[in-house]
Design a protein around this motif. Structure first.
Motif, mmCIF file in Angstrom:
data_model
loop_
_atom_site.group_PDB
_atom_site.id
_atom_site.type_symbol
_atom_site.label_atom_id
_atom_site.label_comp_id
_atom_site.label_asym_id
_atom_site.label_seq_id
_atom_site.Cartn_x
_atom_site.Cartn_y
_atom_site.Cartn_z
ATOM 1 N N VAL A 75 11.535 4.343 -2.779
ATOM 2 C CA VAL A 75 10.085 4.283 -2.653
ATOM 3 C C VAL A 75 9.713 4.216 -1.163
ATOM 4 O O VAL A 75 10.196 3.339 -0.435
ATOM 5 N N TYR A 76 8.831 5.144 -0.744
ATOM 6 C CA TYR A 76 8.505 5.291 0.673
ATOM 7 C C TYR A 76 7.015 5.062 0.931
ATOM 8 O O TYR A 76 6.165 5.428 0.111
ATOM 9 N N PRO A 77 6.687 4.506 2.114
ATOM 10 C CA PRO A 77 5.281 4.305 2.498
ATOM 11 C C PRO A 77 4.706 5.568 3.109
ATOM 12 O O PRO A 77 5.334 6.638 3.086
ATOM 13 N N GLN A 78 3.519 5.433 3.711
ATOM 14 C CA GLN A 78 2.877 6.561 4.373
ATOM 15 C C GLN A 78 3.748 7.088 5.505
ATOM 16 O O GLN A 78 4.311 6.333 6.285
ATOM 17 N N PHE A 79 3.869 8.422 5.569
ATOM 18 C CA PHE A 79 4.624 9.055 6.644
ATOM 19 C C PHE A 79 3.668 9.456 7.757
ATOM 20 O O PHE A 79 2.693 10.166 7.521
ATOM 21 N N GLU A 80 3.932 9.008 8.991
ATOM 22 C CA GLU A 80 3.081 9.359 10.122
ATOM 23 C C GLU A 80 3.527 10.659 10.773
ATOM 24 O O GLU A 80 2.714 11.456 11.209
ATOM 25 N N GLY A 158 -6.966 2.506 -0.536
ATOM 26 C CA GLY A 158 -6.983 1.086 -0.214
ATOM 27 C C GLY A 158 -5.831 0.731 0.698
ATOM 28 O O GLY A 158 -4.887 1.497 0.879
ATOM 29 N N PHE A 159 -5.934 -0.456 1.279
ATOM 30 C CA PHE A 159 -4.891 -0.918 2.185
ATOM 31 C C PHE A 159 -4.784 -2.429 2.073
ATOM 32 O O PHE A 159 -5.790 -3.142 2.111
ATOM 33 N N CYS A 160 -3.561 -2.905 1.954
ATOM 34 C CA CYS A 160 -3.311 -4.340 1.873
ATOM 35 C C CYS A 160 -3.086 -4.896 3.275
ATOM 36 O O CYS A 160 -2.094 -4.564 3.935
ATOM 37 N N ILE A 161 -4.007 -5.722 3.730
ATOM 38 C CA ILE A 161 -3.922 -6.331 5.055
ATOM 39 C C ILE A 161 -2.839 -7.407 5.051
ATOM 40 O O ILE A 161 -2.790 -8.236 4.153
ATOM 41 N N ARG A 162 -1.983 -7.383 6.064
ATOM 42 C CA ARG A 162 -0.897 -8.357 6.129
ATOM 43 C C ARG A 162 -1.281 -9.620 6.896
ATOM 44 O O ARG A 162 -1.031 -10.727 6.445
ATOM 45 N N SER A 163 -1.860 -9.471 8.064
ATOM 46 C CA SER A 163 -2.121 -10.606 8.947
ATOM 47 C C SER A 163 -3.324 -11.431 8.469
ATOM 48 O O SER A 163 -4.203 -10.927 7.771
ATOM 49 N N GLN A 164 -3.339 -12.690 8.894
ATOM 50 C CA GLN A 164 -4.498 -13.545 8.655
ATOM 51 C C GLN A 164 -5.417 -13.610 9.878
ATOM 52 O O GLN A 164 -6.474 -14.227 9.821
ATOM 53 N N PHE A 174 -6.381 0.192 12.346
ATOM 54 C CA PHE A 174 -6.338 1.298 13.312
ATOM 55 C C PHE A 174 -5.035 2.090 13.179
ATOM 56 O O PHE A 174 -5.043 3.321 13.195
ATOM 57 N N ARG A 175 -3.940 1.371 13.038
ATOM 58 C CA ARG A 175 -2.631 2.029 12.964
ATOM 59 C C ARG A 175 -2.482 2.801 11.646
ATOM 60 O O ARG A 175 -2.025 3.943 11.641
ATOM 61 N N ARG A 176 -2.879 2.173 10.550
ATOM 62 C CA ARG A 176 -2.707 2.806 9.233
ATOM 63 C C ARG A 176 -3.539 4.076 9.106
ATOM 64 O O ARG A 176 -3.080 5.104 8.587
ATOM 65 N N PHE A 177 -4.799 4.051 9.589
ATOM 66 C CA PHE A 177 -5.708 5.172 9.379
ATOM 67 C C PHE A 177 -5.929 6.011 10.645
ATOM 68 O O PHE A 177 -6.796 6.876 10.658
ATOM 69 N N ASN A 178 -5.138 5.729 11.690
ATOM 70 C CA ASN A 178 -5.181 6.515 12.926
ATOM 71 C C ASN A 178 -6.625 6.660 13.418
ATOM 72 O O ASN A 178 -7.148 7.763 13.578
ATOM 73 N N LEU A 179 -7.260 5.540 13.685
ATOM 74 C CA LEU A 179 -8.694 5.514 13.968
ATOM 75 C C LEU A 179 -9.057 5.749 15.433
ATOM 76 O O LEU A 179 -10.237 5.913 15.751
#
Length: 255
Positions: A75-80, A158-164, A174-179
């Motif tokens: 199982v693989y995540p998003q490929f950049e 959707g995106f699951c945020i990791r940090s608090q 920004f990193r996930r959606f290349n904003l």
């Protein structure tokens, strides 16, 4: 009767959702008769919105694939940077307009996204089902730390945020959606999300404090709530925050 099982291996950031014993290794997982691979990976703890490709015994499959005894699942995540054209696509195409709907616990992140110019709506009265329906109807990306919310079959983006930490959360988005190439800072109201428009000083002068009226000449007004914005001492602080996030998100993509 022998129990049926499949072997799972999750890659890169998908390991964030797994306990230590299952990170970066293949592990057996019991499966039921006619169980889909989507149901299995979400039962293990990984939301489908985080997944870009699944290989079963080396071949790409979609979420509806029915698991067989002793299947080996990768199982693989998003490929950049890797071109997977022609491989089974598991996620819808990116939305034409990048719009967000964070859950109620991400209020500071919502303000930061608005600061950067992204259409970001928050409604504290919505339950999970209502939030999902609104996201689908308005073509918005759900942001949440609740992975259960992203397992809803209706959720397409959707995106699951990791940090608090809000600044780190902004960096993640920004990193996930290349904003970075869509950045339009100081074009939206941080409070209500409406667009800002430039106004003449004399049209808002009676609403300014004496010091602001004396030292500043350029102003913007929110078309929604009427708040007045200007490049005061807060401006450099907020620009530094934006520049730091863009820099950190960019450097993370390169590593």
């Amino acid at each position: 009767m022998c129990k049926r099982r499949a072997w799972f291996r999750f890659y890169e950031e998908l390991n964030d959702f797994l306990p230590v014993a299952r990170k970066k290794v293949a592990f057996p997982y019991p499966i039921s008769t006619n169980q889909s691979v989507k149901d299995a990976v979400e039962a293990i703890g990984v939301p489908h919105t985080e997944i870009d490709m699944i290989l079963v015994n080396g071949s790409p499959v979609d979420f509806s694939y029915r698991l067989a005894d002793e299947d080996h699942v990768s199982v693989y995540p998003q490929f950049e940077s890797l071109d997977i054209t022609g491989v089974t696509s598991l996620r819808p195409k990116p939305l034409r307009d990048t719009k967000f709907i964070p859950d109620v616990h991400l209020g500071k992140l919502a303000k930061y996204l608005r600061l950067c110019g992204f259409d970001t709506t928050v409604n504290t009265s919505l339950n999970d089902a209502e939030l999902t329906d609104r996201a689908v109807a308005e073509k918005r990306i759900i942001l949440t730390r609740d992975r259960g919310l992203l397992k809803n079959r209706k959720v397409t983006h959707g995106f699951c945020i990791r940090s608090q930490m809000p600044k780190k959360q902004l960096e993640e988005v920004f990193r996930r959606f290349n904003l970075k190439n869509s950045l339009r800072p100081f074009t939206r109201c941080m409070e209500c999300n409406s667009l800002l428009v430039a106004v003449e000083k004399n049209s808002v002068s009676d609403r300014l404090q004496s010091g602001t009226r004396l030292f500043f000449d350029h102003f913007k007004e929110c078309q929604g709530c009427g708040r007045i914005y200007w490049e005061g001492s807060h401006y450099e602080r907020l620009m530094k925050l934006i520049n730091d996030v863009v820099c950190l998100a960019g450097s993370a993509e390169e590593t």
